[in-house]
Design a protein around this motif. Sequence first.
Motif: not given
Lengths: 69, 69, 69, 69, 69, 69
Positions: A8, A58, A56, B68-69, A54, A10
Amino acid sequence: MKISARNVLKGKVKAIVHGEVNSEITIELPGGAELVSMITRASADHLALKKGRKVMAVIKASNVMLATE
Amino acid sequence: MKISARNVLKGKVKAIVHGEVNSEITIELPGGAELVSMITRASADHLALKKGRKVMAVIKASNVMLATE
Amino acid sequence: MKISARNVLKGKVKAIVHGEVNSEITIELPGGAELVSMITRASADHLALKKGRKVMAVIKASNVMLATE
Amino acid sequence: MKISARNVLKGKVKAIVHGEVNSEITIELPGGAELVSMITRASADHLALKKGRKVMAVIKASNVMLATE
Amino acid sequence: MKISARNVLKGKVKAIVHGEVNSEITIELPGGAELVSMITRASADHLALKKGRKVMAVIKASNVMLATE
Amino acid sequence: MKISARNVLKGKVKAIVHGEVNSEITIELPGGAELVSMITRASADHLALKKGRKVMAVIKASNVMLATE
């Protein structure tokens, strides 16, 4: 959510090119390296991806090959 | 060799765990991030992987998911 | 976390077989169907998988093939 | 034909979106859950996929990730 | 069964190495080229693979990379 | 470059179909068998693929399934 994928990373979205069913997303990692991801266009919409967002990256370990020079 | 895989990240081998037919290789990227790769043990032998060896992680774009978070 | 993978199926762990670097996890879906997953043993440990634990199976759309009889 | 892929789920085609070279196929599983598959458009044509057609989703175990909440 | 995977190559089993959860199967193609496959050990058992058995290698188009010299 | 992917098959480009973000490349192997590859259009451009060009198909062992009749 905790996922089994071991990798993962960022980063943030640098570029998006939409096809009809797939979208190519370029991610900029800290330090300037880039990753390219191909996901469904529906996913790109669902995650509301846009330049600067933003995200991530994966990646499952079994999808990482290694090479030497 | 020039490969179609869009993602090629330079790093060096940090750790190797061998199973009977597969090997798990941990790669350290510049800056300290890590990638984990699962390849056949025969490939790990063929590439003569060992701690500290310079390698490239090669990942096809269609194997990179985004979150995404 | 919101992920680009289009397929997320809820189930619970029915069986685990550990190899040295990979683990085979059988998931029971509601209704009784089963899914088999192969992940790294380190991931199985990290997610603290054990029989009966609720999990989600996550599958990228490009990894789903179709067949007809 | 008997295939090594461990996961074969029966369903029927719910929706098809064609791109130029790939097609996104949504499958409805018994009970109402859905799976999304991305295959080549040529395959979608070759299998004569259309809404309502019975199909099987075929997924290799190494392509099934797991996640916990 | 008719499958969406675009690549189906006929061959016969040349060698099998079993791990605890995965098995590495080497296939000899007509003409002498070889393919290596990593499947679950349970699949290798289920297909009753043994040296000399006729098999087909099945590969999704999105898993075929290309390289030039 | 030496890569961990166990399967490298030599062939030449027989046909190319471009989508907006992906390209489908048909490779002819010696002896006449064919392989179909789906890569990003940017990769197809980067490798300067065109009909008749010599290429190698590169496939990770974990992406090769087996089937019996």
